[in-house]
Design a protein around this motif. Structure first.
Motif, PDB file in Angstrom:
ATOM      1  N   LYS A 180       0.840  -1.207   0.000  1.00  0.00           N
ATOM      2  CA  LYS A 180       0.000   0.000   0.000  1.00  0.00           C
ATOM      3  C   LYS A 180       0.873   1.255   0.000  1.00  0.00           C
ATOM      4  CE  LYS A 180      -2.598   2.669   3.333  1.00  0.00           C
ATOM      5  NZ  LYS A 180      -3.262   2.683   4.657  1.00  0.00           N
ATOM      6  N   ALA A 181       1.900   1.273   0.862  1.00  0.00           N
ATOM      7  CA  ALA A 181       2.790   2.436   0.939  1.00  0.00           C
ATOM      8  C   ALA A 181       3.517   2.666  -0.376  1.00  0.00           C
ATOM      9  CB  ALA A 181       3.798   2.244   2.073  1.00  0.00           C
ATOM     10  N   GLY A 182       3.714   1.592  -1.150  1.00  0.00           N
ATOM     11  CA  GLY A 182       4.368   1.714  -2.438  1.00  0.00           C
ATOM     12  C   GLY A 182       3.430   2.099  -3.566  1.00  0.00           C
ATOM     13  N   GLY A 183       2.144   2.287  -3.241  1.00  0.00           N
ATOM     14  CA  GLY A 183       1.188   2.755  -4.237  1.00  0.00           C
ATOM     15  C   GLY A 183       0.233   1.719  -4.779  1.00  0.00           C
ATOM     16  N   THR A 184       0.391   0.455  -4.360  1.00  0.00           N
ATOM     17  CA  THR A 184      -0.517  -0.587  -4.837  1.00  0.00           C
ATOM     18  C   THR A 184      -1.912  -0.393  -4.250  1.00  0.00           C
ATOM     19  OG1 THR A 184       1.274  -2.203  -5.067  1.00  0.00           O
ATOM     20  CG2 THR A 184      -0.953  -3.085  -4.884  1.00  0.00           C
ATOM     21  N   ALA A 185      -2.931  -0.514  -5.083  1.00  0.00           N
ATOM     22  CA  ALA A 185      -4.313  -0.528  -4.614  1.00  0.00           C
ATOM     23  C   ALA A 185      -4.682  -1.973  -4.309  1.00  0.00           C
ATOM     24  CB  ALA A 185      -5.246   0.029  -5.682  1.00  0.00           C
ATOM     25  N   ILE A 186      -5.231  -2.204  -3.122  1.00  0.00           N
ATOM     26  CA  ILE A 186      -5.564  -3.564  -2.695  1.00  0.00           C
ATOM     27  C   ILE A 186      -7.065  -3.676  -2.476  1.00  0.00           C
ATOM     28  CG2 ILE A 186      -5.204  -5.337  -0.938  1.00  0.00           C
ATOM     29  CD1 ILE A 186      -2.443  -4.065  -0.416  1.00  0.00           C
ATOM     30  N   PHE A 187      -7.682  -4.578  -3.218  1.00  0.00           N
ATOM     31  CA  PHE A 187      -9.111  -4.863  -3.093  1.00  0.00           C
ATOM     32  C   PHE A 187      -9.221  -6.145  -2.291  1.00  0.00           C
ATOM     33  CE2 PHE A 187     -13.168  -6.650  -4.376  1.00  0.00           C
ATOM     34  CZ  PHE A 187     -14.006  -5.549  -4.450  1.00  0.00           C
ATOM     35  N   LEU A 188      -9.652  -6.014  -1.041  1.00  0.00           N
ATOM     36  CA  LEU A 188      -9.630  -7.114  -0.075  1.00  0.00           C
ATOM     37  C   LEU A 188     -11.042  -7.567   0.266  1.00  0.00           C
ATOM     38  CD1 LEU A 188      -8.148  -8.785   2.234  1.00  0.00           C
ATOM     39  CD2 LEU A 188      -8.534  -6.772   3.671  1.00  0.00           C
ATOM     40  N   THR A 189     -11.349  -8.836   0.011  1.00  0.00           N
ATOM     41  CA  THR A 189     -12.618  -9.370   0.483  1.00  0.00           C
ATOM     42  C   THR A 189     -12.356 -10.219   1.723  1.00  0.00           C
ATOM     43  OG1 THR A 189     -12.702 -11.516  -0.650  1.00  0.00           O
ATOM     44  CG2 THR A 189     -13.337  -9.576  -1.926  1.00  0.00           C
TER      45      THR A 189
END
Length: 284
Positions: A180-189
């Motif tokens: 996340k800190a590196g810019g990745t968007a995480i879609f978490l279910t």
């Protein structure tokens, strides 16, 4: 600088025969954000991921990933996306390391990244083990490590810590925070509301294919905090649950002045309590 929207969903619906699995979903996810899509089994979480990753066609509405309509997702988009689901494939007859090496070659990733990721998910000592001999939790960790080899811009995680022991789950959480800190968007279910509260910047509560509430975890907890109260522990081990009032404020001030106060906690509801209040359903 405002973060870029990498997932955009507008009026998305999905029907299987005459049954509606998803009904008029609207949300967006930005880069460098963990977005929690929360609900019990059968609520439509996995169906949504399949639509967003081009595995399943929606019945109506619009969805875009990295600026591309999901109907047009191609190899160039898949190269920027990571996916962890129950059916994420690994080669069971190969070793852990050989699996990672194979995908690293496809993705053009340096081999040094393999050892780093296997260490982070607790599999480095098992890198020569054949995948078919791994436990469910170890296989899940391998799938996660494989999915982030290429440092994706968008990462889809379907129940990523299910079956993991607490220490490994914590290591996975730390890794996700770094992504996340590196810019990745995480879609978490997930249906683990404690995990979502800890990790997610924004959440959507899904019930029977409908988003019943959305916002930040703390904002939702405060919104449904109808009966404000405080849990207090004193040095003599006496505990009190006190209402939100002037009198309570005076008592707490007195205990602080007399150095009697050990802990004080506000009693706002958890995300799980909010979900149950909104739907009348337990999270299973």
């Amino acid at each position: 600088m405002e973060k870029q929207i990498v997932i955009q969903v507008e009026h998305l619906s999905k029907k299987f025969k005459n049954e509606s699995a998803l009904k008029d979903l609207n949300f967006s996810v930005r880069s460098g954000e963990i977005f929690g899509f929360l609900g019990p089994s059968g609520s439509g979480k996995t169906t949504t991921i399949k639509i967003l990753t081009g595995q399943l066609a929606q019945t109506s509405g619009r969805a875009m990933v990295l600026g591309t309509p999901v109907e047009q997702i191609n190899e160039s988009i898949y190269e920027q996306v990571g996916i962890v689901t129950d059916n994420s494939g690994v080669y069971e007859r190969l070793s852990v390391y050989s699996n990672m090496k194979f995908f690293a070659a496809i993705l053009g990733v340096e081999k040094e990244q393999i050892d780093f990721l296997l260490t982070r998910v607790g599999l480095f000592e098992h890198k020569d083990k054949i995948v078919s001999k791994l436990s469910k939790g170890m296989t899940q960790r391998l799938v996660l490590a494989r999915s982030i080899l290429h440092k994706p811009k968008v990462l889809f995680l379907d129940e990523p810590t299910s079956g993991l022991d607490p220490s490994t789950a914590l290591a996975v959480h730390e890794l996700l925070s770094e992504l996340k800190a590196g810019g990745t968007a995480i879609f978490l279910t997930t249906h683990n509301m404690d995990e979502a509260t800890k990790l997610c910047d924004h959440v959507a509560l899904l019930n029977e294919g409908i988003i019943v509430e959305h916002g930040t975890p703390i904002a939702l907890s405060l919104k449904y905090n109808q009966n404000k109260s405080y849990q207090v522990l004193l040095k003599d081990e006496k505990e009190f649950t006190l209402p939100h009032s002037v009198e309570t404020g005076e008592k707490i001030s007195m205990w602080i002045a007399n150095d009697e106060l050990v802990t004080i906690h506000s009693n706002e509801p958890t995300l799980e309590h909010v979900f149950i209040e909104l739907t009348g359903r337990e999270l299973l």
